[in-house]
Enzyme design. Sequence first.
Site, short mmCIF file in Angstrom:
data_model
loop_
_atom_site.label_atom_id
_atom_site.label_comp_id
_atom_site.label_asym_id
_atom_site.label_seq_id
_atom_site.Cartn_x
_atom_site.Cartn_y
_atom_site.Cartn_z
N ARG A 276 -8.03 12.28 6.21
CA ARG A 276 -8.45 10.93 6.76
C ARG A 276 -8.40 11.08 8.21
NH1 ARG A 276 -5.86 6.56 2.93
NH2 ARG A 276 -7.18 6.90 1.20
N LYS B 117 -5.09 3.90 -14.10
CA LYS B 117 -5.01 2.55 -13.99
C LYS B 117 -6.48 2.02 -14.63
CE LYS B 117 -2.90 2.64 -9.74
NZ LYS B 117 -3.24 2.99 -8.31
N GLY C 295 -7.34 9.60 -4.80
CA GLY C 295 -6.29 10.62 -4.48
C GLY C 295 -6.01 11.95 -5.33
N GLY D 237 -9.26 3.26 -4.03
CA GLY D 237 -9.64 1.79 -4.49
C GLY D 237 -10.85 1.22 -4.03
C1 3PG Z 1 -5.76 3.70 0.28
O1 3PG Z 1 -5.05 4.41 0.51
O2 3PG Z 1 -6.46 3.55 -0.81
C2 3PG Z 1 -6.11 2.70 1.46
O3 3PG Z 1 -5.58 3.03 2.60
C3 3PG Z 1 -5.54 1.17 0.98
O4 3PG Z 1 -4.07 1.10 1.00
P1 3PG Z 1 -3.60 0.01 0.08
O5 3PG Z 1 -3.84 0.27 -1.42
O6 3PG Z 1 -2.09 -0.08 0.21
O7 3PG Z 1 -4.15 -1.35 0.67
#
Ligand code: 3PG
Length: 400
Positions: free
Chosen positions: A35, A203, A357, A380
Amino acid sequence: MKTIKQIRNLKGKNVLVRVDFNVPIKRGKVLDDTRLHASLPTIEYLMKKKAKVILVTHIGRPGGKVVASLKVDLVVKRLSELLKKKVTKLETENWRLSDKKKMNLLKKIDKMRPGQVALMENIRFSQDEKKDTGTLSQELANLVDYFVLDGFAVAHRPSASVVGVAQYVPSYAGLLLESEIKGLEKVLQKPKAPFVVVLGGAKMETKVPVMKKLVPLCDFMLIGGGVLNTYLKARGYGVGSSLIDMTFKKEALNYGKRKKVIKPVDVVVGSRDGKSYRLVALKKTPHKICKKGEEILDIGPHSINLYSQFIKEAETLVWNGAIGYFEQKPYDIGTLSVARLVAGRSKGQAYGVIGGGETLQSMDMVGMTEFVDLVSTGGGAMLEFLSGKRLPGIDVVCKK
Ligand code: 3PG
């Protein structure tokens, strides 16, 4: 979209850049700096234009409290290495800034040289970040001339540093945000056929909206992981203690039964520790797949062969979510095979997009990340975008 390229004069201007440097940190080391790399083009562009670059990020979910292990110091160090230039830290502690502290902060920013880069403390140490309460967004805006959102991965969060600041200063998209949106839009707006989606992961609540949007749009969807298990259970197969979410039974059945949703023909079941496992062929009519204590933990070799035929023909490819429990051998075979197939077909033959991820991690395990057209930094955020939702962060950098 308004992008940083449209800002005329950046020289000496204070620019607040909301990045997503939410990276894993362990034993004094940033474990994955993907990132950080992803936002370098934006940072370097602003440096070249002689702006004062003030970065802000969150790390983890400290819930409005200072958590020592989630401080940004190690990120400051790693970013300095990547930029080959010293990045300074702007100390903001718990973000409860008295007038005196605000003045000091402003003085420090004034003293920055054009082209210099600084990173503020983890913004989620502030209680006002998450829901954009209080005056945090205004306080941030008071420090700068422009706001730039570059962290696509956080664009789905309506937080102070993502959407709030934009109410007070002119706001633009960074180069990372721009390229991620363009890439994902390409998939949603004019996907070349055959458009093949590979959907796995755990999920269900994040996968069902993606199925809703992409099942009608794609030519084939290959499923694995929790999505598959839930479908099998809903059909009446005996799935033992496999990962399922029966809250989404109706949706799993509804989408899973579609002809274009391709299911495996065999699965690997066994114990999580990988000590005992066996292959089970899936029959058309429901039957018992798992014995007591067993779970479905991967797709089998015939299914990999079946899935490969679809991936090898694809012109557009989207992959999100592990196909099996890839953290444990021998259940990694399905996921790692999909990773190789997707990368092998991308760049040139198909337009390939991956995100999430575990998906990125498994692509890294096969060492083929560089062959994928768009490696989304968003987990997400990517899923929400692909579900057709409007992301609040993107709204603020779009022309009204
Ligand atoms: C992620 O890793 O998906 C983003 O950094 C958002 O993090 P969060 O789900 O804790 O808001």
